[in-house]
Design a protein around this motif. Structure first.
Motif, short mmCIF file in Angstrom:
data_model
loop_
_atom_site.label_atom_id
_atom_site.label_comp_id
_atom_site.label_asym_id
_atom_site.label_seq_id
_atom_site.Cartn_x
_atom_site.Cartn_y
_atom_site.Cartn_z
N GLY A 13 46.66 37.75 36.78
CA GLY A 13 44.97 38.10 37.51
C GLY A 13 44.93 37.62 38.89
O GLY A 13 44.01 38.11 39.53
N GLY A 14 44.42 35.86 38.24
CA GLY A 14 44.41 34.96 39.59
C GLY A 14 44.91 34.94 40.35
O GLY A 14 44.63 34.86 41.80
N ALA A 15 46.38 35.45 40.16
CA ALA A 15 47.59 36.09 41.15
C ALA A 15 47.30 36.61 42.17
O ALA A 15 47.32 37.27 43.38
CB ALA A 15 48.91 35.61 41.57
N LEU A 16 46.78 38.68 41.69
CA LEU A 16 46.43 39.03 42.01
C LEU A 16 45.06 39.19 43.82
O LEU A 16 45.03 39.74 43.92
CB LEU A 16 46.29 40.35 40.79
CG LEU A 16 45.82 41.68 40.99
CD1 LEU A 16 47.35 42.27 42.35
CD2 LEU A 16 46.27 42.85 40.37
N VAL A 17 44.29 38.71 42.59
CA VAL A 17 43.01 38.08 43.17
C VAL A 17 43.17 37.42 44.20
O VAL A 17 42.76 38.02 45.48
CB VAL A 17 41.80 37.78 42.50
CG1 VAL A 17 40.84 37.47 42.96
CG2 VAL A 17 41.55 38.90 41.22
N ASP A 18 44.07 36.84 43.99
CA ASP A 18 43.93 35.61 45.53
C ASP A 18 45.66 36.73 46.64
O ASP A 18 45.02 36.38 48.03
CB ASP A 18 45.15 34.84 45.33
CG ASP A 18 44.34 33.57 44.45
OD1 ASP A 18 42.86 33.73 44.46
OD2 ASP A 18 44.58 32.17 44.62
N LEU A 20 45.08 40.15 47.16
CA LEU A 20 44.34 41.00 47.66
C LEU A 20 43.22 40.36 48.63
O LEU A 20 43.05 40.94 49.44
CB LEU A 20 43.43 42.02 46.73
CG LEU A 20 44.71 43.03 45.79
CD1 LEU A 20 43.64 43.26 43.98
CD2 LEU A 20 45.30 44.05 45.91
N ARG A 21 42.57 39.11 48.29
CA ARG A 21 41.21 38.53 49.44
C ARG A 21 42.55 38.64 50.50
O ARG A 21 41.50 38.62 51.48
CB ARG A 21 41.53 37.31 48.47
CG ARG A 21 40.16 37.80 47.63
CD ARG A 21 39.33 36.45 46.71
NE ARG A 21 38.50 36.85 46.14
CZ ARG A 21 38.04 36.51 44.87
NH1 ARG A 21 38.56 35.20 44.85
NH2 ARG A 21 37.26 36.74 44.34
N SER A 22 43.56 38.05 51.01
CA SER A 22 43.98 37.52 51.44
C SER A 22 44.35 38.41 52.25
O SER A 22 45.09 38.64 53.73
CB SER A 22 45.91 36.94 51.47
OG SER A 22 46.47 37.87 50.58
N ARG A 23 44.97 39.98 51.55
CA ARG A 23 45.03 41.16 52.97
C ARG A 23 42.94 42.01 52.98
O ARG A 23 43.77 43.42 53.53
CB ARG A 23 45.85 42.37 51.57
CG ARG A 23 46.46 42.08 51.50
CD ARG A 23 47.74 42.78 50.43
NE ARG A 23 47.60 44.18 51.09
CZ ARG A 23 48.81 44.48 50.96
NH1 ARG A 23 50.48 44.44 50.73
NH2 ARG A 23 49.09 46.21 51.09
N GLY A 24 41.95 41.15 53.11
CA GLY A 24 41.25 42.17 53.00
C GLY A 24 40.65 42.63 52.01
O GLY A 24 39.55 43.43 52.81
N VAL A 25 40.80 42.70 51.03
CA VAL A 25 40.11 43.59 50.10
C VAL A 25 39.04 43.20 49.69
O VAL A 25 39.14 42.15 48.76
CB VAL A 25 41.67 44.32 48.93
CG1 VAL A 25 41.48 44.98 47.91
CG2 VAL A 25 42.39 44.53 49.40
N ASP A 26 38.54 44.19 49.28
CA ASP A 26 36.75 43.77 48.74
C ASP A 26 37.21 43.56 47.43
O ASP A 26 37.20 44.74 46.32
CB ASP A 26 36.39 44.37 48.24
CG ASP A 26 34.37 44.21 49.17
OD1 ASP A 26 34.87 42.63 47.86
OD2 ASP A 26 33.63 44.92 49.04
N VAL A 27 37.50 42.36 46.38
CA VAL A 27 38.25 42.32 45.64
C VAL A 27 37.25 41.37 44.42
O VAL A 27 36.93 40.16 45.20
CB VAL A 27 39.41 42.28 44.83
CG1 VAL A 27 39.91 40.67 46.24
CG2 VAL A 27 40.03 41.88 43.76
#
Length: 327
Positions: A13-18, A20-27
């Motif tokens: 979960g933590g890795a996915l949040v990071d 998606l954020r690196s891709r500019g997703v509002d997460v």
């Protein structure tokens, strides 16, 4: 697009949040404990789920929250994997914003090494596997609460940030206490964490018609060959792994069974040996049709993970020295 990730305090979960954020997703993450950039919620607390969805208004939910038995029997008896799924289905049904949910399951809904005949051909492993199979059944029965739904089955997940349970093998290699069993090649479908999060990101963004109602096994395009994989770590740590003949390993495993029966810690048991020697390969062509082959190969994954583990060990050693009393 807003994405809510449950279980964001965990490894995946933590890795996915990071990612998606690196891709500019509002997460935003959702976890039981307060953390920066996350919402507080619990799958076993339905009002907290309603509040989180109402506050953030996500279009996509990725449900990675689960109770596992990696640290012994779970406190709530896997209720998060069954009752929690029901609660999240109800919350999604009541939400005006959620359009899609990705439901994380596990390869353990079926025995490793046995390819299921269909998506509902279950032969679960233990209480955890049974709870994940029940969670899948609940999602299908509710048709994903009337939203686009996808089930993903993960395999062994490795890489920087991995849990202590899976780090056990790497620490044994690092200390020179790991051994190969026999010389027969053993291939297994593993998931390097950065490949896994990239695959999940693809499922989040793919057209609904490509993912709705489908089950995907998420694993690296290149299975690991266990001897070569472990030898790669050994080389990075300046070690060599000895090989133990299978009959000797079987004898040690039986001794371990006796030790375990008396409550003693056994380095090897029959169950663990069977798990080590079971080859399992899953069909990754469905996810590759959407995502393409995974980008990070085993050699690069080993390099990154061994560097991370070495830095962790160095940090702990430095911390111990700093905490030691002065002479």
């Amino acid at each position: 697009m807003r994405v809510l990730v449950t279980g964001s305090s965990g490894f995946v979960g933590g890795a996915l949040v990071d990612h998606l954020r690196s891709r500019g997703v509002d997460v935003r993450g959702l976890s039981r404990k307060a953390a920066a950039g996350s919402l507080v919620g619990d799958l076993l607390d339905r009002p907290s789920l309603d509040a989180a969805l109402a506050e953030f208004q996500p279009a996509v939910v990725v449900n990675l929250a689960a109770e596992t038995d990696l640290k012994g029997a779970p406190k709530n008896g896997y209720r998060a994997n069954t009752e929690g799924v029901s609660n999240l289905l109800d919350a999604v049904r009541s939400s005006r914003s959620v359009e899609r949910v990705i439901w994380a399951s596990s390869q353990l809904v079926c025995q490793p090494g046995v390819l299921p005949a269909s998506d509902t051909d279950f032969d679960p492993v233990g209480g955890y596997g049974a709870s994940k199979a029940e969670g899948e059944r609940l999602v299908r029965e509710a048709d994903g609460a009337g939203r686009t739904w996808t089930i993903v089955r993960s395999t062994t997940i490795w890489g920087p940030g991995m849990s202590e349970h899976y780090l056990g093998i790497l620490r044994l290699i690092q200390r020179g206490l790991y051994f190969h069993v026999g010389r027969k090649p053993l291939r297994k479908s593993y998931s390097y964490i950065e490949n896994l999060t990239a695959q999940l990101a693809t499922l989040i963004a793919s057209p609904a018609t490509s993912v709705h109602g489908r089950v995907f096994y998420l694993a690296d395009s290149e299975p690991v060959e266990l001897r070569a994989w472990a030898d790669g770590f050994a080389q990075a740590f300046g070690r060599r792994i000895p090989t133990l003949p299978r009959p000797v390993a079987a004898l040690l495993a039986r001794v371990g069974d006796v030790m375990a029966a008396f409550g003693l810690r056994a380095p090897l048991t029959t169950a663990r040996l069977r798990n080590m020697l079971t080859e399992y390969l899953y069909d990754t062509s469905p996810i590759e049709a959407l995502h393409g082959p995974t980008r990070i190969d085993n050699a690069e994954g080993v390099r990154r993970t061994s560097a991370w583990l070495s830095s962790q060990s160095s940090s702990r050693a430095s911390g111990s020295e700093a905490d030691a009393p002065a002479a």
